[in-house]
Design a protein around this motif. Structure first.
Motif, PDB file in Angstrom:
ATOM      1  N   ASN A   1      38.732  46.780  46.261  1.00  0.00           N
ATOM      2  CA  ASN A   1      38.997  45.339  46.357  1.00  0.00           C
ATOM      3  C   ASN A   1      39.000  44.773  47.772  1.00  0.00           C
ATOM      4  OD1 ASN A   1      39.523  44.493  43.520  1.00  0.00           O
ATOM      5  ND2 ASN A   1      40.987  46.166  43.664  1.00  0.00           N
ATOM      6  N   HIS A   2      38.997  45.640  48.780  1.00  0.00           N
ATOM      7  CA  HIS A   2      39.112  45.157  50.163  1.00  0.00           C
ATOM      8  C   HIS A   2      38.235  45.949  51.118  1.00  0.00           C
ATOM      9  CE1 HIS A   2      42.861  43.887  48.203  1.00  0.00           C
ATOM     10  NE2 HIS A   2      42.694  42.809  48.929  1.00  0.00           N
TER      11      HIS A   2
ATOM     12  N   MET B   1      39.433  41.836  54.528  1.00  0.00           N
ATOM     13  CA  MET B   1      38.610  40.994  53.670  1.00  0.00           C
ATOM     14  C   MET B   1      38.755  41.351  52.197  1.00  0.00           C
ATOM     15  SD  MET B   1      36.913  39.067  55.871  1.00  0.00           S
ATOM     16  CE  MET B   1      35.498  38.477  54.949  1.00  0.00           C
ATOM     17  N   ASN B   2      38.576  40.337  51.361  1.00  0.00           N
ATOM     18  CA  ASN B   2      38.578  40.493  49.914  1.00  0.00           C
ATOM     19  C   ASN B   2      37.128  40.680  49.462  1.00  0.00           C
ATOM     20  OD1 ASN B   2      38.181  39.352  47.127  1.00  0.00           O
ATOM     21  ND2 ASN B   2      40.411  39.305  47.230  1.00  0.00           N
ATOM     22  N   LYS B   3      36.849  41.736  48.699  1.00  0.00           N
ATOM     23  CA  LYS B   3      35.476  42.012  48.255  1.00  0.00           C
ATOM     24  C   LYS B   3      34.968  41.006  47.222  1.00  0.00           C
ATOM     25  CE  LYS B   3      34.755  46.904  49.115  1.00  0.00           C
ATOM     26  NZ  LYS B   3      34.459  48.221  48.545  1.00  0.00           N
ATOM     27  N   THR B   4      35.862  40.399  46.469  1.00  0.00           N
ATOM     28  CA  THR B   4      35.431  39.475  45.416  1.00  0.00           C
ATOM     29  C   THR B   4      34.924  38.156  45.989  1.00  0.00           C
ATOM     30  OG1 THR B   4      37.033  40.446  43.901  1.00  0.00           O
ATOM     31  CG2 THR B   4      36.129  38.299  43.288  1.00  0.00           C
ATOM     32  N   ASN B   5      35.729  37.542  46.870  1.00  0.00           N
ATOM     33  CA  ASN B   5      35.343  36.225  47.396  1.00  0.00           C
ATOM     34  C   ASN B   5      34.815  36.276  48.826  1.00  0.00           C
ATOM     35  OD1 ASN B   5      37.623  36.435  49.013  1.00  0.00           O
ATOM     36  ND2 ASN B   5      38.853  35.073  47.736  1.00  0.00           N
TER      37      ASN B   5
ATOM     38  N   LYS C   1      36.340  36.590  51.584  1.00  0.00           N
ATOM     39  CA  LYS C   1      37.160  35.785  52.496  1.00  0.00           C
ATOM     40  C   LYS C   1      38.272  36.641  53.089  1.00  0.00           C
ATOM     41  CE  LYS C   1      36.266  31.380  50.364  1.00  0.00           C
ATOM     42  NZ  LYS C   1      36.824  30.153  49.841  1.00  0.00           N
TER      43      LYS C   1
ATOM     44  N   THR D   1      41.831  38.011  53.943  1.00  0.00           N
ATOM     45  CA  THR D   1      42.986  38.151  53.058  1.00  0.00           C
ATOM     46  C   THR D   1      44.190  38.611  53.872  1.00  0.00           C
ATOM     47  OG1 THR D   1      41.546  38.747  51.216  1.00  0.00           O
ATOM     48  CG2 THR D   1      43.843  39.397  51.027  1.00  0.00           C
TER      49      THR D   1
ATOM     50  N   SER E   1      49.050  42.740  53.345  1.00  0.00           N
ATOM     51  CA  SER E   1      50.342  42.908  52.669  1.00  0.00           C
ATOM     52  C   SER E   1      51.147  44.030  53.322  1.00  0.00           C
ATOM     53  CB  SER E   1      50.115  43.243  51.193  1.00  0.00           C
ATOM     54  OG  SER E   1      49.541  44.530  51.084  1.00  0.00           O
TER      55      SER E   1
END
Length: 127
Positions: A49-50, A108-112, A114, A116, A119
């Motif tokens: 995811n990242h 970075m976020n792999k989906t959008n 953008k 992130t 956390s």
């Protein structure tokens, strides 16, 4: 802070016209060890995811490395806040510091695709 390290043996392909490790090779090694550290510490879910992109890079060269040298490459994350993280990479031959790098990375976020926010879970991977 958790340190991660690898050892590279200098080959002819690593050398420049002065028979020292090429500057570009050091940058590649910074990229390589950062990726290996990330893959070593992150779960499959996080990896799926990242990802990280390099924003800036500063390197100081102290001593040359030459053919057949064994270079120990050590990395650790200095700090992470917001969407960025600062990573140090140090290059040693025996106990002699050859070069030192400081890079700033964006999470970075792999989906959008953008940036992130990093956390606490991600920060804890490197402490």
């Amino acid at each position: 802070m958790q340190t991660f390290e690898i050892i590279k043996k200098v080959t002819a392909d690593d050398l420049d016209s002065l028979n020292h490790v090429n500057n570009v090779r050091y940058v590649q090694w910074v990229q390589d060890i950062a990726e290996k550290h990330w893959v070593h510490r992150a779960s499959e879910t996080v990896l799926n995811n990242h990802f990280w992109v390099m924003l800036s890079h500063h390197i100081q060269y102290k001593q040359p490395a030459v053919l057949n040298d064994n270079v120990t490459i050590k990395t650790y994350v200095m700090n992470s806040e917001g969407v960025t993280s600062t990573r140090m990479v140090e290059f040693y031959k025996n106990d002699i510091l050859l070069a030192k790098s400081e890079t700033k990375w964006c999470f970075m976020n792999k989906t959008n695709l953008k940036p992130t926010r990093i956390s606490e879970t991600i920060k804890n991977l490197f402490e």
